[in-house]
Design a protein around this motif. Structure first.
Motif, PDB file in Angstrom:
ATOM      1  N   ASP A  32       0.851  -1.197   0.000  1.00 49.30           N
ATOM      2  CA  ASP A  32       0.000   0.000   0.000  1.00 49.30           C
ATOM      3  C   ASP A  32       0.882   1.240   0.000  1.00 49.30           C
ATOM      4  N   ALA A  33       0.983   1.873  -1.145  1.00 52.47           N
ATOM      5  CA  ALA A  33       1.855   3.046  -1.268  1.00 52.47           C
ATOM      6  C   ALA A  33       1.322   4.243  -0.504  1.00 52.47           C
ATOM      7  N   ASP A  34      -0.014   4.250  -0.214  1.00 53.03           N
ATOM      8  CA  ASP A  34      -0.616   5.406   0.467  1.00 53.03           C
ATOM      9  C   ASP A  34      -0.576   5.280   1.988  1.00 53.03           C
ATOM     10  N   ALA A  35      -0.170   4.119   2.492  1.00 56.22           N
ATOM     11  CA  ALA A  35      -0.164   3.920   3.953  1.00 56.22           C
ATOM     12  C   ALA A  35       0.866   4.849   4.594  1.00 56.22           C
ATOM     13  N   PRO A  36       0.495   5.463   5.744  1.00 55.63           N
ATOM     14  CA  PRO A  36       1.453   6.373   6.405  1.00 55.63           C
ATOM     15  C   PRO A  36       2.678   5.593   6.897  1.00 55.63           C
ATOM     16  N   LEU A  37       3.817   6.259   6.896  1.00 60.93           N
ATOM     17  CA  LEU A  37       5.075   5.607   7.216  1.00 60.93           C
ATOM     18  C   LEU A  37       5.124   5.112   8.664  1.00 60.93           C
ATOM     19  N   TRP A  38       4.422   5.829   9.565  1.00 58.59           N
ATOM     20  CA  TRP A  38       4.497   5.436  10.981  1.00 58.59           C
ATOM     21  C   TRP A  38       3.955   4.040  11.218  1.00 58.59           C
ATOM     22  N   LYS A  39       3.036   3.579  10.349  1.00 54.46           N
ATOM     23  CA  LYS A  39       2.494   2.235  10.519  1.00 54.46           C
ATOM     24  C   LYS A  39       3.565   1.177  10.274  1.00 54.46           C
ATOM     25  N   GLY A  40       4.416   1.424   9.300  1.00 56.51           N
ATOM     26  CA  GLY A  40       5.507   0.485   9.042  1.00 56.51           C
ATOM     27  C   GLY A  40       6.441   0.383  10.235  1.00 56.51           C
ATOM     28  N   TYR A  41       6.780   1.554  10.793  1.00 58.35           N
ATOM     29  CA  TYR A  41       7.637   1.531  11.986  1.00 58.35           C
ATOM     30  C   TYR A  41       6.930   0.880  13.168  1.00 58.35           C
ATOM     31  N   PHE A  42       5.608   1.128  13.241  1.00 59.76           N
ATOM     32  CA  PHE A  42       4.832   0.513  14.323  1.00 59.76           C
ATOM     33  C   PHE A  42       4.850  -1.009  14.206  1.00 59.76           C
ATOM     34  N   TYR A  43       4.640  -1.531  12.990  1.00 61.29           N
ATOM     35  CA  TYR A  43       4.651  -2.986  12.793  1.00 61.29           C
ATOM     36  C   TYR A  43       6.038  -3.566  13.095  1.00 61.29           C
ATOM     37  N   ALA A  44       7.063  -2.866  12.656  1.00 59.09           N
ATOM     38  CA  ALA A  44       8.431  -3.348  12.896  1.00 59.09           C
ATOM     39  C   ALA A  44       8.734  -3.405  14.401  1.00 59.09           C
ATOM     40  N   THR A  45       8.326  -2.328  15.113  1.00 58.56           N
ATOM     41  CA  THR A  45       8.562  -2.294  16.563  1.00 58.56           C
ATOM     42  C   THR A  45       7.741  -3.358  17.280  1.00 58.56           C
ATOM     43  N   LEU A  46       6.484  -3.520  16.828  1.00 60.16           N
ATOM     44  CA  LEU A  46       5.616  -4.518  17.442  1.00 60.16           C
ATOM     45  C   LEU A  46       6.186  -5.927  17.263  1.00 60.16           C
ATOM     46  N   MET A  47       6.720  -6.178  16.064  1.00 65.79           N
ATOM     47  CA  MET A  47       7.328  -7.486  15.808  1.00 65.79           C
ATOM     48  C   MET A  47       8.523  -7.708  16.731  1.00 65.79           C
ATOM     49  N   PHE A  48       9.293  -6.647  16.944  1.00 64.66           N
ATOM     50  CA  PHE A  48      10.450  -6.719  17.837  1.00 64.66           C
ATOM     51  C   PHE A  48      10.008  -7.018  19.273  1.00 64.66           C
ATOM     52  N   LEU A  49       8.981  -6.302  19.754  1.00 60.75           N
ATOM     53  CA  LEU A  49       8.506  -6.515  21.121  1.00 60.75           C
ATOM     54  C   LEU A  49       7.933  -7.913  21.319  1.00 60.75           C
ATOM     55  N   LEU A  50       7.163  -8.387  20.332  1.00 63.33           N
ATOM     56  CA  LEU A  50       6.601  -9.733  20.420  1.00 63.33           C
ATOM     57  C   LEU A  50       7.698 -10.787  20.462  1.00 63.33           C
ATOM     58  N   SER A  51       8.741 -10.566  19.655  1.00 64.12           N
ATOM     59  CA  SER A  51       9.867 -11.518  19.653  1.00 64.12           C
ATOM     60  C   SER A  51      10.561 -11.536  21.002  1.00 64.12           C
ATOM     61  N   CYS A  52      10.738 -10.357  21.616  1.00 60.74           N
ATOM     62  CA  CYS A  52      11.382 -10.291  22.930  1.00 60.74           C
ATOM     63  C   CYS A  52      10.541 -10.991  23.992  1.00 60.74           C
ATOM     64  N   LEU A  53       9.236 -10.743  23.984  1.00 58.31           N
ATOM     65  CA  LEU A  53       8.365 -11.395  24.958  1.00 58.31           C
ATOM     66  C   LEU A  53       8.340 -12.910  24.754  1.00 58.31           C
ATOM     67  N   GLN A  54       8.345 -13.315  23.490  1.00 56.15           N
ATOM     68  CA  GLN A  54       8.392 -14.757  23.190  1.00 56.15           C
ATOM     69  C   GLN A  54       9.646 -15.386  23.793  1.00 56.15           C
ATOM     70  N   SER A  55      10.776 -14.704  23.637  1.00 59.74           N
ATOM     71  CA  SER A  55      12.032 -15.218  24.175  1.00 59.74           C
ATOM     72  C   SER A  55      11.982 -15.322  25.688  1.00 59.74           C
ATOM     73  N   LEU A  56      11.480 -14.260  26.343  1.00 61.76           N
ATOM     74  CA  LEU A  56      11.452 -14.255  27.807  1.00 61.76           C
ATOM     75  C   LEU A  56      10.604 -15.394  28.359  1.00 61.76           C
ATOM     76  N   PHE A  57       9.414 -15.583  27.803  1.00 63.43           N
ATOM     77  CA  PHE A  57       8.539 -16.646  28.310  1.00 63.43           C
ATOM     78  C   PHE A  57       9.104 -18.033  27.998  1.00 63.43           C
ATOM     79  N   ASN A  58       9.727 -18.165  26.842  1.00 58.57           N
ATOM     80  CA  ASN A  58      10.301 -19.454  26.480  1.00 58.57           C
ATOM     81  C   ASN A  58      11.391 -19.860  27.469  1.00 58.57           C
ATOM     82  N   HIS A  59      12.231 -18.899  27.832  1.00 58.51           N
ATOM     83  CA  HIS A  59      13.355 -19.255  28.699  1.00 58.51           C
ATOM     84  C   HIS A  59      12.955 -19.358  30.162  1.00 58.51           C
ATOM     85  N   GLN A  60      11.888 -18.698  30.546  1.00 58.92           N
ATOM     86  CA  GLN A  60      11.343 -18.968  31.876  1.00 58.92           C
ATOM     87  C   GLN A  60      10.792 -20.390  31.950  1.00 58.92           C
TER      88      GLN A  60
END
Length: 1471
Positions: free
Chosen positions: A336-364
């Motif tokens: 989607d060329a019309d999508a605002p850029l902040w959404k891309g950064y939001f998705y990237a950050t969200l993916m990063f946070l989910l990955s971190c939480l996944q790691s923490l729970f896995n190792h607990q």
């Protein structure tokens, strides 16, 4: 620092109209929040909901948290400065807020009327919440809570909810910078999170407590509390003192005390559950059910804590499945060329946070599983150890020491693996179902093709898992158990093997077991390779099936980037449960096998408490031991060993038990101890008991510790005991005295010394009843008379005590109050000495026959083996109060990194050609993977023409060909590495076995058998399986990482700027981890061996431990050894979690970088290449951790190669056979022996034990060797057999220098009958003729001459009769006669008797001496004399003194010379 922002008057005024107009609806405005280029939440939402959330959390959960604190009191905590600062800061915060809010409401009454509810929350809810926090902090301090998870989450919620208003106020301040400064009213609240808390009022008992107890919640979930040990291990090599003490909940005492009660209750249920039925069927049902009952017991104990880990893995799965959905949104954003850029950064950050939480729970979750696994190991070891102290003799004979070691090593490891993978058994199918559901969402009915593929893969791997489990049970474990059992017997009887030159025969037996074990392993590994290939290719097979069906169903079905790479991400998730499930099933099946084995052992028959009725010692003249009409057997279903026994032993009396070999004398004492099965009758023993077994059981401890045996030292009594037991002259030989450490099984003591130490242990106990099983047989007559007079007899220290003495010596019988005569398990006569003589029965005939030959025996002290004179020098420091320096050498941990030579040695055994082939196959495998993934991205980017894509058939065919090529390469690599591992393992085991068997006796005397057995069990098992598996994993992930890096760099070359620093960070963390992990692995391995040594020692001395009632003390010692081992195991698995959390953060940064760079370059990057890069970067997290983990596994397990190779550098004996100088087959023909200035020393640099011996022994000459302890008698025998090599001079046999021939050439042509009769498990025929050299007729003839033919003929299997481990199903005298039969079978020209008749009665001794005189008439016989009357008719007698020959002549001449020999004979009443 958290900044809590409160609304300014202006902003609230603006919000009022909207909130008031909407009737107070604090909902987000999506046009303002999501569908905008500048997202924001409404002011009403910010000022209400975001303030309520932490307050609601606090008020709702505080009752439950208070209840939790009430139930868990850990002791009051002192008030620290940090805690006081928080207590003062919070009231100030509340006061500040109240003052602010009062001013706010006074100036805005209209707002107050329109927002009553929200004002109440702001004005009352939040301040009271802070007051409540203050109360909770105080309550936590009182209840000893050091780290508050509850408050931590409250402050996190408060901070997160404050960030949005803060951001809005900052933006507002920027927009209205020219307005009043009161536009922004913020209050910064500094909240000091409870990183650390104060110390408890109760000081830690341990000097180095585990820091996890005092760690904050954040430190716990990130494992920061472990960093200190990692840094210390990196800087300096770790020592045992650096390790933390175990937490109380992990200690053996805490775990087993509760579990033992539960298991006892389960066993009682199992007993009641089985109906009365046939004995065999009942036994089989019990064995089948015992595993389940054991599992249930463990689950009840450890289940609740394990469930917390299960909750963590569920959260982990939720975050794991959320990531592909976010990836789908990111790829949608790219299209989607019309999508605002902040959404891309939001998705990237969200993916990063989910990955971190996944790691923490896995190792607990993993931390919880390994903690539970560690506790299960402690529990099982404790149960097995305790069982070994109560198991009865019949059950004990079915389970050897080697098998018990396997139970506490291999089987406990299987249970630990089961704990880790159990959740995968039920969770993996759910994960698979969810993956297929999400695939259906993206690809529709085509996902059914994936289901079909999974259904096809499952039966194949289920079949493979079943076959592997069958191989393990029926072949692998069976042959491994046999090999370990045989190795244990070899190590226990190594001296006999060397004397008889039997090393090659037993080497072949061990290698026979080993080849069968490796054959089963090879089949298992090939099946496993098929399983690995199918599962590693499963992602491709599923993708190929689904994409193929999808594009072939309809031409208009287009594979775009979103469908392809979201599906591939889900398939990659699917790959985890698909790979875990077969392993989990296999692990579960193996664990069930181990549970059955453990359950079978733990449900074995125990010694019944009613075998003996214990009673307190009452006053008056009573009977201390009463046996009424007793019938006893060694097994419940076996024939009785004692029949119709009626015995009453008066208090303070001396009862002698006499009879021929095998008549049941020792069985009678065992019946009094409760060691036998009571078929009928009643046994009562009043008062405490002390027991001296026929074969002395000696601990690997100092002489003093062996005598005290856990009691407090009473100096006067202790010295009196040593004097009475004739130990003072022995202790004078050693500078360390009684602080000298005795080697394992008393290897550095003579047989007589061991027996006297064993007797001293009993005497020191001051018991009421003494059961003495022929303690005088191992000592010569003079010492025996001394011990009888000073200890056992009417004037001895035990006078007034009740004594039951088994003896072969007739000279002691007149002083006995009562004599029991045993014949074939029955008491045929009983009475006093004079009464029995007056009856003129069998006893009277026996006495008249042997009394004249015995009278008083020789005065020489027994010198079975000279005490190594260097022992004192080794232990000189032991004489000091600081402690003793042990003789026994334990393995020390190597602190440096594993040497490169170990890798070279391992790979050298494999061969360079195969290694190159393996690397090529891995490169080819990953190249094919890269090719088909890149091909998919190109396919996804293909333009859509008229609603369809062109050449889909060709694209699908290329995709399939590349994937199938990868699968074939995977199978090839796994098979190749497995075969290479078997090749290396076979060679390393062979080298270890040959090196150990070729080591001199001095090596075995100072190396604990537990260490050696650990090499053959645990270390060889690691080389068999762990090293190849680690290499497979490491290589596959290294090549996979290379593929991911290439793909990410292809998509975003700028990522190199981020990847390179991360690579350095990765290497930095890895270097810290590997250094510490390897040291922890070594420390854990070193502390594991003493556990097995202690188990071995306990099992062999269980009857003594029970007799003395020392079970609790030995259990405490076992607990300490297990706990010490766990102190290094616990940080070892925590180190892996510490590594994973840190490295997965690095991997998550790579995901963030790939996503952010893709968003930044969306104008130039196609969705296909972005999907390829991001979906592959998601795998980096796991790949990085697995590389270091697998590398560390290899590094840790290659230590096994180091430990196995350790004995290659130790001194070795001379070669077994010498080439080029063949001896005549008939050598020695005459049997002449010549000593020329012969000198011998036990170690270099020490004084000579034999000093310039020069003498000639003519053919057919019979020579007796006598002398006092340490005179050097046995040293002559050791020199003839080259057990010790000459320090100077030579020995010639028939003119041949024995130093010039091979050891086996020598030892196979000379025969010895040793004092310690050792048999090996196996047939009686094997024990007589391991090389199958002789015919059955020759063997029967030797048995007849050894007076064993009648006994063996009555055995059910005759020559094939299976001897148990150590020959325990034969009496000591019978075992001695088997040794005589060995000598008769070999019939060499030279025979050495090393006090060979010490353990038999006088009648049997006479028979043996008669046999030796007739059958070895034409042989040269050297006898180390025990009874002087046996050598009075010899040709010559050699009198040894301090390593010199002081007298040598015929007995008659020596007597006429009135020298030392004359004095011995005079004391013995022979002249």
């Amino acid at each position: 620092m958290a900044t809590l922002s409160y609304p300014s008057w202006d902003s609230t005024s603006r919000t009022r109209l909207r909130c008031h107009a909407g009737g107070f609806t604090p909902l987000p405005d999506w046009n303002r929040t999501w569908y905008t280029a500048n997202p924001d939440l409404t002011q009403c939402f910010q000022n209400t909901v975001l303030v309520w959330v932490p307050c609601i959390y606090l008020w709702l959960l505080v009752p439950f948290y208070c209840l939790h604190l009430y139930c868990h009191d850990n002791g009051r905590i002192r008030m620290s400065c940090l805690c006081a600062a928080k207590m003062v800061r919070l009231p100030l915060l509340c006061s500040n807020f109240a003052s602010f809010f009062k001013t706010f409401l006074l100036q805005n009454p209209l707002l107050y009327r329109s927002l009553k509810c929200s004002c109440w929350v702001l004005g009352f809810g939040f301040p009271t919440g802070l007051i409540l926090v203050l109360c909770i902090i105080q309550l936590e301090r009182v209840r000893g809570c050091r780290s508050s998870v509850f408050l931590f989450l409250f402050w996190v919620l408060s901070v997160v909810c404050s960030l949005v208003p803060l951001r809005a106020k900052i933006q507002l301040a920027i927009d209205e910078v020219s307005k009043s400064p009161e536009t922004l009213k913020t209050l910064s609240v500094v909240e000091l999170f409870p990183w650390k808390t104060t110390h408890s009022l109760v000081f830690h008992l341990s000097q180095n407590p585990c820091p996890v107890r005092d760690a904050s919640f954040l430190s716990k979930i990130l494992f920061w509390w472990f960093t200190g040990l990692v840094v210390k291990g990196y800087r300096t090599p770790l020592e045992a003192e650096d390790l933390w003490t175990l937490r109380e909940e992990d200690t053996s005492n805490k775990i087993i005390s509760e579990l033992q009660q539960n298991w006892t209750a389960e066993c009682a249920k199992l007993q009641n559950r089985l109906p009365d039925q046939a004995q065999l069927l009942r036994k089989l049902q019990k064995e089948q059910s015992s595993g389940f009952f054991l599992l249930r017991t463990l689950a009840r104990k450890f289940g609740p804590y394990f469930l917390t880990g299960t909750l963590c893995i569920i959260f982990h799965d939720a975050f794991m499945f959320a990531i592909p959905q976010v990836l789908s949104l990111l790829l949608g954003f790219m299209k989607d060329a019309d999508a605002p850029l902040w959404k891309g950064y939001f998705y990237a950050t969200l993916m990063f946070l989910l990955s971190c939480l996944q790691s923490l729970f896995n190792h607990q979750y993993m931390y919880t599983c390994f903690t539970v696994g560690m506790r299960v190991k402690t529990a099982v070891m404790g149960l097995v150890y305790r069982k070994s102290l109560v198991i009865n003799s019949s059950a004990r004979r079915t389970c050897t020491v080697g098998e018990i070691v396997n139970l506490v090593s291999a089987d406990t490891q299987k249970l630990m693996d089961f704990v880790v993978y159990f959740n995968a058994v039920w969770l993996a199918p759910i994960e698979i179902a969810l993956c297929l559901f999400f695939l259906w969402q993206h690809l529709g009915p085509s996902a059914l093709a994936g289901i079909a593929t999974v259904i096809l893969i499952f039966p194949l791997n289920g079949f493979i898992a079943k076959k592997r489990s069958k191989l393990q049970v029926n072949a692998g474990m069976k042959f491994m158990d046999g090999r370990i059992r045989l190795m244990n017997e070899i190590l226990n009887g190594i001296k006999i093997l060397k004397f008889y030159a039997w090393e090659k025969a037993f080497l072949e037996q061990v290698l026979g077991y080993r080849e069968k074990e490796l054959k089963a392993l090879k089949k298992s590994q090939i099946l496993y390779s098929i399983s690995i290939a199918s599962f590693n290719s499963s992602s491709f097979l599923i993708a190929f099936a689904m994409f193929g069906v999808y594009v072939m169903l309809d031409d208009r079905n287009v594979l775009d980037a979103q469908k392809v790479f979201v599906s591939m991400a889900i398939i990659n998730i699917l790959k985890t449960p698909l790979s875990q499930l077969p392993f989990a099933i296999s692990t579960t099946m193996q664990a069930l096998v181990s549970l059955r084995r453990l359950g079978k052992y733990l449900c074995s028959e125990e010694l019944r408490a009613d075998n003996v009725s214990k009673a307190s010692l009452s006053s008056g003249k009573t009977f201390n031991v009463i046996v009424d009409n007793g019938t006893f057997s060694w097994a419940a279903e076996g024939p009785p060993c004692l029949k119709r026994i009626n015995v009453r032993v008066p208090r303070g009396s001396l009862v002698a038990v006499v009879g021929h070999v095998g008549s049941g004398k020792s069985s009678l004492l065992s019946a009094m101890l409760g060691e036998t099965e009571k078929r009928s009758g009643q046994v009562t023993v009043k008062g405490s008991v002390a027991y001296v077994p026929q074969q002395a059981w000696i601990q690997n401890a100092t002489v003093q510790d062996n005598v005290l045996f856990g009691r407090e030292k009473l100096k006067t009594w202790y010295q009196r005991v040593l004097e009475a037991c004739a130990l003072l002259p022995d202790l004078d030989i050693l500078p360390a005295g009684d602080a000298t450490e005795i080697g394992e099984k008393g290897l550095n003591l003579s047989g007589g010394q061991k027996q006297r130490v064993s007797l001293a242990r009993a005497v020191y106990r001051k018991a009421d009843v003494y059961l003495l099983d022929d303690p005088l047989s191992a000592v010569d007559a003079h010492v025996g008379q001394h011990i009888f007079d000073k200890v056992i007899g009417p004037k001895g220290v035990l006078r007034g005590k009740t004594r039951v003495l088994v003896t072969h010596g007739t000279s002691f019988l007149p002083q006995a109050d009562l004599i029991l005569v045993l014949v074939e398990g029955e008491i045929t006569e009983s009475g006093s000495y004079q009464e029995l003589l007056s009856r003129h029965g069998a006893f009277a005939d026996f006495i008249h026959t042997f009394a004249s030959t015995e009278k008083k025996e020789s005065s020489i002290q027994r010198g079975e083996e000279q005490v190594p004179e260097d022992l004192g020098k080794l232990t000189e420091s032991a004489a000091k109060p600081t402690g003793s320096l042990g003789l026994t050498r334990t393995h020390c941990a190597v602190s440096s990194q594993v040497r490169l030579e170990m890798y070279k040695k391992y790979f050298k055994t494999i061969g360079l050609a195969i290694i190159i082939l393996i690397v090529f196959l891995y490169a080819f495998q990953q190249g094919a993977s890269l090719a088909y993934n890149y091909w998919l991205s190109m396919w996804a980017d293909d333009p859509v023409v008229n609603g369809t894509q062109l050449d889909t058939d060709l694209k699908l065919a290329v995709f399939g060909a590349l994937g199938f090529a990868q699968g074939i390469a995977i199978f090839g690599t796994t098979v190749a590495i497995s075969i290479c591992g078997i090749i290396a393992s076979r060679q390393l085991h062979m080298d270890l076995l040959v090196n150990v068997l070729r080591s001199p006796m001095s090596f075995f005397e100072c190396t604990p058998s537990g260490n050696l057995l650990n090499r053959f069990a645990k270390e060889i098992d690691a080389i068999d399986c762990m090293v190849p598996d680690g290499l497979k994993m490491m290589l596959s992930y290294v090549f996979k990482l290379m593929e991911v890096c290439i793909i990410v760099l292809m998509a975003t070359p700028f990522a190199a700027v981020i990847i390179l620093p991360l690579a350095f960070l990765y290497a930095f963390v890895q270097s810290f981890y590997v250094a510490t992990s390897c040291q922890l692995r070594r420390l854990e391995a070193v502390s594991r061996s003493p556990i097995y040594t202690h188990f071995n020692e306990t099992v062999q001395g269980a009857s003594v431990i029970r007799a003395f009632g020392e079970q609790s003390r030995f259990i405490l010692q076992a607990n300490k050894r297990v706990d010490f081992n766990q102190t290094s195991y616990f940080p070892r698995f925590v180190a892996t979690r510490w590594l994973a959390v840190n490295l997965e953060f690095v991997g998550n940064v790579v995901v963030l970088a790939a996503a952010i760079l893709s968003v930044m370059g969306r104008s130039t990057l196609s969705p296909g290449i972005v999907g390829l890069a991001v979906s592959h970067s998601l795998q980096v997290t796991g790949i990085l951790s697995w590389i270091v983990r697998s590398w560390t596994d290899v590094e840790n397990n290659i230590v096994s190669v180091e430990r196995v190779n350790e004995y290659s550098d130790t001194p070795k004996e001379a070669s077994w056979n010498t080439e080029g100088t063949p001896l005549p087959l008939a050598w020695p023909q005459s049997g002449t022996i010549e000593f020329q200035d012969y000198g011998l020393q036990y170690r270099k640099g020490l004084e000579l034990a034999l000093k310039g011996i020069t003498l000639n022994v003519d053919k057919r000459e019979k020579v007796g060797i006598v002398g006092r302890t340490g005179a050097g008698k046995s040293s002559l025998a050791l020199g003839i057999f080259r057990i010790l090599e000459a320090a100077k001079g030579k020995i010639f046999i028939d003119g041949v220098n024995i130093a010039d021939i091979g050891l086996h050439d020598l030892r196979s042509r000379v025969t010895i009958i040793p004092q310690d009769p050792i048999l090996f498990s196996g047939s009686l025929r094997m024990n007589l003729d391991p090389f199958d050299t002789y015919t059955d007729e020759e063997i029967w003839s030797s048995l007849e001459l050894a007076h064993l033919k009648t006994f063996v003929s009555n055995l059910p299997d005759k020559l094939s009769y299976e001897c148990s481990e150590g020959g325990e199903n034969l009496s000591l005298g019978q075992r001695q006669l088997v040794c005589l039969a060995r000598a008769l079978l070999r019939k060499t020209k030279i025979l050495v008797l090393d006090e060979a008749t010490a353990a038999v009665d006088l009648e049997t001794d006479t028979l043996i001496q008669s046999t030796i005189r007739t059958q070895f008439e034409d042989c040269t016989v050297l006898t180390i004399a025990h009874r002087l009357n046996t050598i009075m008719d010899y040709t010559r007698v050699i009198v040894m003194d301090r390593g010199n020959v002081c007298e040598m002549d015929s007995p008659a001449n020596l007597i006429s010379q009135r020298g030392q020999f004359y004095r011995m004979c005079l004391e013995a009443g022979l002249v």
